[in-house]
Scaffold this active site. Structure first.
Site, short mmCIF file in Angstrom:
data_model
loop_
_atom_site.label_atom_id
_atom_site.label_comp_id
_atom_site.label_asym_id
_atom_site.label_seq_id
_atom_site.Cartn_x
_atom_site.Cartn_y
_atom_site.Cartn_z
CG ASN A 1 -1.73 1.22 1.40
OD1 ASN A 1 -1.76 2.08 0.50
ND2 ASN A 1 -2.40 1.36 2.53
CE LYS B 1 -0.20 3.07 4.83
NZ LYS B 1 -0.14 3.15 6.27
CG HIS C 1 -5.91 1.82 5.19
ND1 HIS C 1 -5.46 2.72 6.13
CD2 HIS C 1 -4.91 0.93 5.02
CE1 HIS C 1 -4.22 2.39 6.48
NE2 HIS C 1 -3.87 1.31 5.82
CD GLU D 1 -2.98 5.35 6.83
OE1 GLU D 1 -3.05 5.46 5.60
OE2 GLU D 1 -2.01 4.83 7.42
CD GLU E 1 -3.38 -2.57 7.18
OE1 GLU E 1 -2.33 -2.82 6.59
OE2 GLU E 1 -4.00 -1.50 7.05
N GLY F 1 2.54 2.31 10.76
CA GLY F 1 3.46 3.44 10.62
C GLY F 1 4.16 3.84 11.89
CB SER G 1 5.41 -1.70 11.68
OG SER G 1 4.93 -0.41 11.95
P1 13P Z 1 3.03 0.40 7.63
O1 13P Z 1 3.58 -0.89 7.04
O2 13P Z 1 3.73 1.61 7.14
O3 13P Z 1 2.90 0.31 9.11
O4 13P Z 1 1.53 0.54 7.06
C1 13P Z 1 0.67 -0.53 7.16
C2 13P Z 1 -0.56 -0.22 6.40
O5 13P Z 1 -1.34 0.63 6.79
C3 13P Z 1 -0.79 -0.93 5.13
O6 13P Z 1 -2.06 -0.71 4.64
#
Ligand code: 13P
Length: 251
Positions: free
Chosen positions: A9, A11, A95, A97, A167, A173, A212
């Site tokens: 992803n 982002k 997701h 976020e 997740e 992150g 992560s």
């Molecule tokens: P990170 O691997 O940067 O923690 O992000 C995970 C994520 O949100 C994948 O969709």
């Protein structure tokens, strides 16, 4: 036996130049034949990635889609059918976020899931608890409710053509990773929830871990019985690191 999947992803990252560099790096990776690999660039870069990865067996997906499957008057949104036209085969749905920063609730998530499938995209439903919810002992309840929102509205059989990503929000992150045992507990609960309605389907659905994931932690996570691969954020922006995570899923 479930076929592992590793999805990157990207982002809200990338410029035409940095995406070209990443495509170049991915084209140089030895990707394991037994693993489904997918990348989710920003909408702006989907065409560039589809064109650039020609010859590589990497699926391309979008990070979101509209609640409507087809084109129409909905300024700023992208319909699932437009993503199919752009040669996407998958889409992330719900997701964290988007759930937290853009207030996407279960009802919108469910509509997007349905829109994606009706246009022929494979949805990757993202679920996960916040740190406060984990500390309050609510992890399994929160994840169960997010999954139930979809199954109660659309039925369990929609997961014959979908992927689930667990997740934990506190691991996204942050550099904090759920331990393999913490992740396995949630993955097993997700599978059991599906199995209560359709055991055969539950045995086949792929449940990815995200939060992560790095090359160094991937093998141990992917070694757990109900973890079928990863949804990788930050580490997927580095082709060598992402390639190593894909290879960990194949070993
Ligand atoms: P990170 O691997 O940067 O923690 O992000 C995970 C994520 O949100 C994948 O969709």
């Amino acid at each position: 036996m479930r076929r592992p999947m590793v999805a990157g992803n990207w982002k809200m990252h990338g410029t035409r130049a940095s995406v070209a560099e990443l495509i170049n790096g991915l084209n140089q990776q030895a990707l394991p034949a037994g693993v489904d690999v997918a990348v989710f660039p920003s909408c702006l870069h989907i065409a560039q990635v589809v064109d650039g990865l020609v010859g590589k067996v990497v699926a391309v997906g979008a990070q979101d889609c509209a609640t409507e499957a087809h084109q129409g008057a909905l300024t700023g949104e992208v319909a699932a059918s437009q993503l199919v036209d752009a040669r996407c085969s998958m889409v992330l749905i719900g997701h964290s976020e988007r759930r937290s920063l853009l207030a996407e609730g279960d009802e919108v998530v469910t509509r997007k899931f349905a829109a994606a499938q009706s246009a022929g995209l494979m949805p990757v439903l993202c679920v996960g608890e916040t740190l406060a919810e984990r500390e309050a002992g609510q992890t399994l309840d929160v994840v169960a409710a997010q999954l139930a929102a979809v199954t109660e509205s659309l039925g369990v059989d929609v997961f014959a053509d979908a992927v689930i990503a667990y997740e934990p929000v506190w691991a996204i992150g942050t550099g904090l990773t759920a331990s393999p045992e913490q992740a396995q507990e949630v993955h097993a609960a997700i599978r059991a929830q599906l199995a209560a309605k359709n055991a055969v389907l539950a045995g086949k659905v792929r449940i990815l871990y995200g939060g992560s994931v790095k090359a160094a932690s991937a093998a141990e996570l992917f070694g757990m019985p109900d973890i079928d691969g990863g949804l990788v954020g930050g580490a997927s922006l580095n082709a060598d690191e992402f390639g190593a995570i894909c290879r960990a899923a194949g070993s």
